[in-house]
Design a protein around this motif. Structure first.
Motif, PDB file in Angstrom:
ATOM      1  N   VAL A   1     -40.798   0.311  61.403  1.00 43.69           N
ATOM      2  CA  VAL A   1     -41.384  -0.167  62.511  1.00 43.69           C
ATOM      3  C   VAL A   1     -39.999  -0.787  63.446  1.00 43.69           C
ATOM      4  CG1 VAL A   1     -42.721  -1.690  63.985  1.00 43.69           C
ATOM      5  CG2 VAL A   1     -43.591  -0.374  62.117  1.00 43.69           C
ATOM      6  N   PHE A   2     -39.288  -1.610  62.787  1.00 46.82           N
ATOM      7  CA  PHE A   2     -38.227  -2.419  63.287  1.00 46.82           C
ATOM      8  C   PHE A   2     -37.140  -1.422  63.927  1.00 46.82           C
ATOM      9  CE2 PHE A   2     -34.205  -4.819  63.329  1.00 46.82           C
ATOM     10  CZ  PHE A   2     -34.479  -5.589  64.221  1.00 46.82           C
ATOM     11  N   ASN A   3     -36.795  -0.635  63.023  1.00 44.49           N
ATOM     12  CA  ASN A   3     -35.502   0.359  63.161  1.00 44.49           C
ATOM     13  C   ASN A   3     -35.964   1.446  64.241  1.00 44.49           C
ATOM     14  OD1 ASN A   3     -34.112  -0.803  61.229  1.00 44.49           O
ATOM     15  ND2 ASN A   3     -34.285   0.865  59.682  1.00 44.49           N
ATOM     16  N   ILE A   4     -37.296   2.005  64.414  1.00 45.75           N
ATOM     17  CA  ILE A   4     -37.728   2.518  65.444  1.00 45.75           C
ATOM     18  C   ILE A   4     -37.527   1.982  66.657  1.00 45.75           C
ATOM     19  CG2 ILE A   4     -39.864   3.909  66.299  1.00 45.75           C
ATOM     20  CD1 ILE A   4     -40.708   4.403  63.421  1.00 45.75           C
ATOM     21  N   SER A   5     -38.060   0.836  66.780  1.00 46.50           N
ATOM     22  CA  SER A   5     -38.025  -0.132  68.041  1.00 46.50           C
ATOM     23  C   SER A   5     -36.812  -0.185  68.616  1.00 46.50           C
ATOM     24  CB  SER A   5     -39.013  -1.251  68.005  1.00 46.50           C
ATOM     25  OG  SER A   5     -37.967  -2.163  66.917  1.00 46.50           O
ATOM     26  N   VAL A   6     -35.649  -0.379  67.674  1.00 46.95           N
ATOM     27  CA  VAL A   6     -34.471  -0.565  67.852  1.00 46.95           C
ATOM     28  C   VAL A   6     -33.465   0.623  68.302  1.00 46.95           C
ATOM     29  CG1 VAL A   6     -31.991  -1.082  67.095  1.00 46.95           C
ATOM     30  CG2 VAL A   6     -33.920  -2.517  66.399  1.00 46.95           C
ATOM     31  N   SER A   7     -34.273   1.742  67.913  1.00 45.53           N
ATOM     32  CA  SER A   7     -33.579   3.122  68.160  1.00 45.53           C
ATOM     33  C   SER A   7     -34.011   3.319  69.531  1.00 45.53           C
ATOM     34  CB  SER A   7     -34.082   4.353  67.091  1.00 45.53           C
ATOM     35  OG  SER A   7     -33.702   4.081  66.017  1.00 45.53           O
ATOM     36  N   ARG A   8     -35.262   3.119  69.800  1.00 47.72           N
ATOM     37  CA  ARG A   8     -35.906   3.487  71.366  1.00 47.72           C
ATOM     38  C   ARG A   8     -35.350   2.628  72.117  1.00 47.72           C
ATOM     39  NH1 ARG A   8     -42.482   3.704  69.638  1.00 47.72           N
ATOM     40  NH2 ARG A   8     -42.507   5.829  68.749  1.00 47.72           N
ATOM     41  N   LYS A   9     -34.959   1.541  72.015  1.00 52.64           N
ATOM     42  CA  LYS A   9     -34.292   0.573  72.895  1.00 52.64           C
ATOM     43  C   LYS A   9     -32.870   1.021  73.224  1.00 52.64           C
ATOM     44  CE  LYS A   9     -36.647  -3.880  72.044  1.00 52.64           C
ATOM     45  NZ  LYS A   9     -36.583  -5.322  71.409  1.00 52.64           N
ATOM     46  N   ARG A  10     -32.065   1.460  72.117  1.00 49.70           N
ATOM     47  CA  ARG A  10     -30.837   1.977  72.318  1.00 49.70           C
ATOM     48  C   ARG A  10     -30.795   2.995  73.003  1.00 49.70           C
ATOM     49  NH1 ARG A  10     -29.905   2.781  67.131  1.00 49.70           N
ATOM     50  NH2 ARG A  10     -29.020   0.541  66.597  1.00 49.70           N
ATOM     51  N   ALA A  11     -31.757   4.163  72.778  1.00 48.17           N
ATOM     52  CA  ALA A  11     -31.877   5.340  73.660  1.00 48.17           C
ATOM     53  C   ALA A  11     -32.161   4.817  75.014  1.00 48.17           C
ATOM     54  CB  ALA A  11     -33.123   6.458  73.196  1.00 48.17           C
ATOM     55  N   LYS A  12     -32.935   3.971  75.446  1.00 48.28           N
ATOM     56  CA  LYS A  12     -33.240   3.663  76.694  1.00 48.28           C
ATOM     57  C   LYS A  12     -31.983   3.305  77.463  1.00 48.28           C
ATOM     58  CE  LYS A  12     -38.279   2.625  76.210  1.00 48.28           C
ATOM     59  NZ  LYS A  12     -39.182   1.434  76.458  1.00 48.28           N
ATOM     60  N   LYS A  13     -31.126   2.495  76.719  1.00 52.61           N
ATOM     61  CA  LYS A  13     -29.985   1.905  77.340  1.00 52.61           C
ATOM     62  C   LYS A  13     -29.142   2.874  77.643  1.00 52.61           C
ATOM     63  CE  LYS A  13     -29.961  -2.716  75.305  1.00 52.61           C
ATOM     64  NZ  LYS A  13     -29.728  -3.695  74.444  1.00 52.61           N
ATOM     65  N   ALA A  14     -28.982   4.189  76.572  1.00 51.49           N
ATOM     66  CA  ALA A  14     -28.027   4.959  76.899  1.00 51.49           C
ATOM     67  C   ALA A  14     -28.350   5.914  78.065  1.00 51.49           C
ATOM     68  CB  ALA A  14     -28.226   5.905  75.623  1.00 51.49           C
ATOM     69  N   THR A  15     -29.745   6.060  78.326  1.00 52.83           N
ATOM     70  CA  THR A  15     -30.126   6.824  79.283  1.00 52.83           C
ATOM     71  C   THR A  15     -30.035   6.272  80.660  1.00 52.83           C
ATOM     72  OG1 THR A  15     -31.992   7.763  78.083  1.00 52.83           O
ATOM     73  CG2 THR A  15     -32.280   7.955  80.277  1.00 52.83           C
ATOM     74  N   VAL A  16     -30.154   4.876  80.768  1.00 51.53           N
ATOM     75  CA  VAL A  16     -29.780   4.152  82.128  1.00 51.53           C
ATOM     76  C   VAL A  16     -28.125   4.303  82.381  1.00 51.53           C
ATOM     77  CG1 VAL A  16     -29.764   1.798  83.064  1.00 51.53           C
ATOM     78  CG2 VAL A  16     -31.673   2.503  81.556  1.00 51.53           C
ATOM     79  N   LYS A  17     -27.475   4.153  81.433  1.00 50.68           N
ATOM     80  CA  LYS A  17     -25.929   4.241  81.660  1.00 50.68           C
ATOM     81  C   LYS A  17     -25.467   5.538  82.028  1.00 50.68           C
ATOM     82  CE  LYS A  17     -24.626   0.730  78.233  1.00 50.68           C
ATOM     83  NZ  LYS A  17     -23.697   0.489  76.939  1.00 50.68           N
TER      84      LYS A  17
END
Length: 332
Positions: A316-332
């Motif tokens: 659960v923790f790794n999935i949440s971190v991966s989603r946050k990382r993907a969101k940041k990449a999308t914003v950039k």
């Protein structure tokens, strides 16, 4: 090749955020054990015991890790280790010369592990069988071969092979040194060679890797071959420590290796994570297991439940971190 190098630089840092978190967890665990059970836990005998016990499933976890990095999974690691241990044990039993018999046993065990890994890789790469189904079927096959070879009983090494587990170097158990050496070699293989670059790219996107000119089938096959070799070494260590090998020994190790790899930061979908994280994860889990043994009121039956809860929490923790990382990449 430039694409591979760029992809590798972005995902194969020697110590990523997850590794740093694991180092913090390890330090906190050392402090807790030192405060609560300093005399029972932090003594030479117990520390050496921890180093010996983690080696077997630690080596299998390294094999599981490289398979997961390629986008697969190897559920047969435990049974490859058992088959290799039984093969070595039978040769040692029948050997007329102790030294020659032990050397032959080690070579045969490594060859058996290599063959088992290649067999898994062939099923997955060339027959296109999903990794979970392929290794689930092969573990039943390896288990059956082990039972036939051993006659369904325990194979004893007759006390001729305990030197591997009994040996220490400056007080450090040799099996633990072996685990560290394998970790370093595999880390260099994954971070400093073209093979490692290919594994990460295959795990990230096998189709893109194929268009980039990578032989996806052979890269995948090599991953499972490496896993088989590491399992063979684990089988030899187990044979030395227990002075015996059995077809169904260490069945719980399969779940533990998956927990170790996921806790170590390897993405179950492949393409992300590093080998040092697995090593830190192994040490933490073995320390935690040994620490729980210091409390007689906590039954061993609760341990699997604790590992299961830990696995879900890490996922659960790794999935949440991966989603946050993907969101940041999308914003950039």
């Amino acid at each position: 090749m430039n694409v591979i190098k760029k992809a590798n630089k972005s995902i194969t840092l020697p110590f990523d955020d997850n590794s740093r978190r694991l180092i913090v967890i390890l330090i906190v665990l050392l402090i807790i054990t030192g405060v609560t059970k300093s005399s029972q836990f932090l003594n030479v005998g117990n520390v050496q015991s921890i180093g010996k016990q983690l080696t077997e499933y630690g080596l299998m976890s390294l094999g599981m890790g490289i398979c997961m990095l390629s986008g697969g999974i190897d559920l047969s690691t435990v049974y490859i280790a058992n088959l290799c241990g039984i093969s070595a044990g039978l040769i040692i039993q029948n050997g007329t010369n102790d030294v020659a018999g032990i050397l032959l046993a080690c070579v045969v065990a490594l060859l058996v592990g290599t063959a088992c890994g290649i067999f898994n890789g062939f099923l997955i790469s060339f027959l296109n069988i999903p990794p979970m189904l392929a290794t689930l079927g092969s573990y039943e096959l390896f288990l059956g071969i082990s039972i036939v070879n051993s006659g369904g009983s325990t194979v004893s090494a007759n006390g001729k092979f305990n030197i591997l587990s009994a040996m220490t170097v400056f007080g450090i158990p040799f099996p633990f040194i072996l685990f560290i050496v394998c970790t370093v070699i595999l880390s260099l293989l994954m971070n400093k060679t073209s093979f490692g670059n290919k594994v990460y790219l295959v795990g990230t996107n096998a189709k893109s890797a194929k268009f980039a000119g990578i032989n996806v089938k052979m890269t995948t096959l090599y991953c499972y071959m490496v896993s088989g070799i590491l399992s063979a070494i684990a089988g030899l260590v187990s044979l030395s420590r227990l002075n015996s090998a059995k077809a169904d020994f260490g069945t719980s190790y399969t779940m533990q290796t998956i927990l170790v790899v996921v806790l170590g930061g390897i993405n179950p979908n492949g393409g992300f994570g590093n080998i040092p994280g697995i090593a830190f994860s192994v040490i933490i889990l073995q320390m935690l297991s040994s620490y729980l043994n210091q409390f007689p009121a906590i039954s061993n039956y609760y341990r699997d439940m604790i590992w299961g809860i830990a696995l879900f929490a890490v996922l659960v923790f790794n999935i949440s971190v991966s989603r946050k990382r993907a969101k940041k990449a999308t914003v950039k």
